[in-house]
Design a protein around this motif. Sequence first.
Motif, PDB file in Angstrom:
ATOM      1  N   ALA A 194      56.219 109.912  58.598  1.00  0.00           N
ATOM      2  CA  ALA A 194      56.686 109.748  59.825  1.00  0.00           C
ATOM      3  C   ALA A 194      57.555 108.404  60.032  1.00  0.00           C
ATOM      4  O   ALA A 194      57.969 107.866  60.988  1.00  0.00           O
ATOM      5  N   GLY A 195      57.060 107.155  59.083  1.00  0.00           N
ATOM      6  CA  GLY A 195      57.665 106.163  58.900  1.00  0.00           C
ATOM      7  C   GLY A 195      56.900 105.015  60.272  1.00  0.00           C
ATOM      8  O   GLY A 195      57.349 104.015  60.289  1.00  0.00           O
ATOM      9  N   ILE A 196      55.377 105.524  60.202  1.00  0.00           N
ATOM     10  CA  ILE A 196      54.756 104.681  61.242  1.00  0.00           C
ATOM     11  C   ILE A 196      54.087 103.752  60.648  1.00  0.00           C
ATOM     12  O   ILE A 196      53.698 102.589  61.207  1.00  0.00           O
ATOM     13  N   GLY A 197      53.778 103.494  59.405  1.00  0.00           N
ATOM     14  CA  GLY A 197      52.939 102.444  58.392  1.00  0.00           C
ATOM     15  C   GLY A 197      52.848 103.034  57.178  1.00  0.00           C
ATOM     16  O   GLY A 197      53.541 103.781  56.655  1.00  0.00           O
ATOM     17  N   VAL A 198      52.091 102.032  56.310  1.00  0.00           N
ATOM     18  CA  VAL A 198      51.843 102.393  54.999  1.00  0.00           C
ATOM     19  C   VAL A 198      50.430 102.437  54.875  1.00  0.00           C
ATOM     20  O   VAL A 198      49.556 102.154  55.735  1.00  0.00           O
ATOM     21  N   LEU A 199      49.923 103.229  53.701  1.00  0.00           N
ATOM     22  CA  LEU A 199      48.517 103.298  53.349  1.00  0.00           C
ATOM     23  C   LEU A 199      47.921 102.967  52.055  1.00  0.00           C
ATOM     24  O   LEU A 199      48.541 103.472  50.987  1.00  0.00           O
ATOM     25  N   ALA A 200      46.780 102.247  52.045  1.00  0.00           N
ATOM     26  CA  ALA A 200      46.112 101.969  50.726  1.00  0.00           C
ATOM     27  C   ALA A 200      45.253 102.868  50.492  1.00  0.00           C
ATOM     28  O   ALA A 200      44.048 102.976  51.384  1.00  0.00           O
ATOM     29  N   VAL A 201      45.002 103.414  49.381  1.00  0.00           N
ATOM     30  CA  VAL A 201      43.885 104.491  48.946  1.00  0.00           C
ATOM     31  C   VAL A 201      43.810 104.322  47.737  1.00  0.00           C
ATOM     32  O   VAL A 201      44.374 104.093  46.759  1.00  0.00           O
ATOM     33  N   PRO A 202      42.646 105.110  47.035  1.00  0.00           N
ATOM     34  CA  PRO A 202      42.586 105.385  45.737  1.00  0.00           C
ATOM     35  C   PRO A 202      43.482 106.314  45.011  1.00  0.00           C
ATOM     36  O   PRO A 202      43.942 107.063  46.001  1.00  0.00           O
ATOM     37  N   GLN A 203      43.856 105.718  43.858  1.00  0.00           N
ATOM     38  CA  GLN A 203      44.904 106.570  43.465  1.00  0.00           C
ATOM     39  C   GLN A 203      44.890 108.044  43.194  1.00  0.00           C
ATOM     40  O   GLN A 203      45.575 108.908  43.352  1.00  0.00           O
ATOM     41  N   SER A 204      43.589 108.849  43.262  1.00  0.00           N
ATOM     42  CA  SER A 204      43.254 109.926  43.417  1.00  0.00           C
ATOM     43  C   SER A 204      43.543 110.739  44.728  1.00  0.00           C
ATOM     44  O   SER A 204      44.108 111.995  44.594  1.00  0.00           O
ATOM     45  N   LEU A 205      43.332 109.954  45.696  1.00  0.00           N
ATOM     46  CA  LEU A 205      43.683 110.490  46.999  1.00  0.00           C
ATOM     47  C   LEU A 205      45.285 110.492  47.333  1.00  0.00           C
ATOM     48  O   LEU A 205      45.979 111.400  47.917  1.00  0.00           O
ATOM     49  N   ALA A 206      46.064 109.676  46.661  1.00  0.00           N
ATOM     50  CA  ALA A 206      47.419 109.643  46.696  1.00  0.00           C
ATOM     51  C   ALA A 206      47.971 110.864  46.024  1.00  0.00           C
ATOM     52  O   ALA A 206      48.951 111.472  46.553  1.00  0.00           O
ATOM     53  N   ARG A 207      47.412 111.281  44.915  1.00  0.00           N
ATOM     54  CA  ARG A 207      47.793 112.289  44.245  1.00  0.00           C
ATOM     55  C   ARG A 207      47.439 113.542  45.015  1.00  0.00           C
ATOM     56  O   ARG A 207      48.116 114.762  44.926  1.00  0.00           O
TER      57      ARG A 207
END
Length: 275
Positions: free
Chosen positions: A139-152
């Motif tokens: 929705a364009g409200i922010g960015v998120l840092a996560v482990p790569q497996s969660l991004a996938r």
Amino acid sequence: MTDSQVTPSFRLAYVPGVTPTKWVRIWNERLPDVPLTLVAVTPGESFALLREGGADAGFVRLPVDGTDLSAIPLYTETTVVVIPKDHVIAAVDEVTAEDLADEVLLHPLDDTLPWETLPGRPANERPATTADAIELVAAGIGVLAVPQSLARLHHRKDLTYRPLTEAPESRVALSWPEDATTDLVEDFIGIVRGRTVNSSRGRSQTSAGGPGADQTKRKSPDKGAAKRKPTAGKAGKQTAGKPAGKSGKSARGGSGGGPKNAKNAKSPKRGKPRR
């Protein structure tokens, strides 16, 4: 049905982002008679599930909560930042924490990264879950840092991610209750550690009648036979040199033990030869 008649089974928990497919396949090949059941669990619930007996072992994210749980660290994941595909950061190959200084960094309540200081600007509220945070990124409200497996795991066509340097990393481990290290748990530990079915440290090779057990059984008779050889040889020599019976009739009539052989045989107890 008694306890001895209960069909054994193995319950394996795993947190989001972990893909246990490879280990499950090896388990099914080596222990086809022991069904393995997968139990999906959130990071916050994983340790309680193991303590309560809801799973025999589980893939969790470190650090382990408490000293009553054993753990084997397996691997460390790359940390990435999830962004919209049209975001300016999408134009670079990797991102530093300094590059996020002007960004709203979402920090979900189930975050698995051990932050000391969050980069960027904090959001007004913390999302309840990583999945909720992904929706906010879209929705364009922010960015998120996560482990790569969660991004996938939470992949969307309108989002992408880039490696985030100078950021904490998440480590995945196999964990189980220390006082419940069963034979099946040992079997799964061997699979995760990459031991072969013939490994000397693999439990199932002897208990299940594997190749190790067969080799052990074959060695025992060989050792015994080797020990008996000197005795058998000595006895055979004495028998060949001594005439059978007191009268010596067998020696005169036998095909391989005639009078000449009997006369030349050495025996400390033999008397004078007959005339």
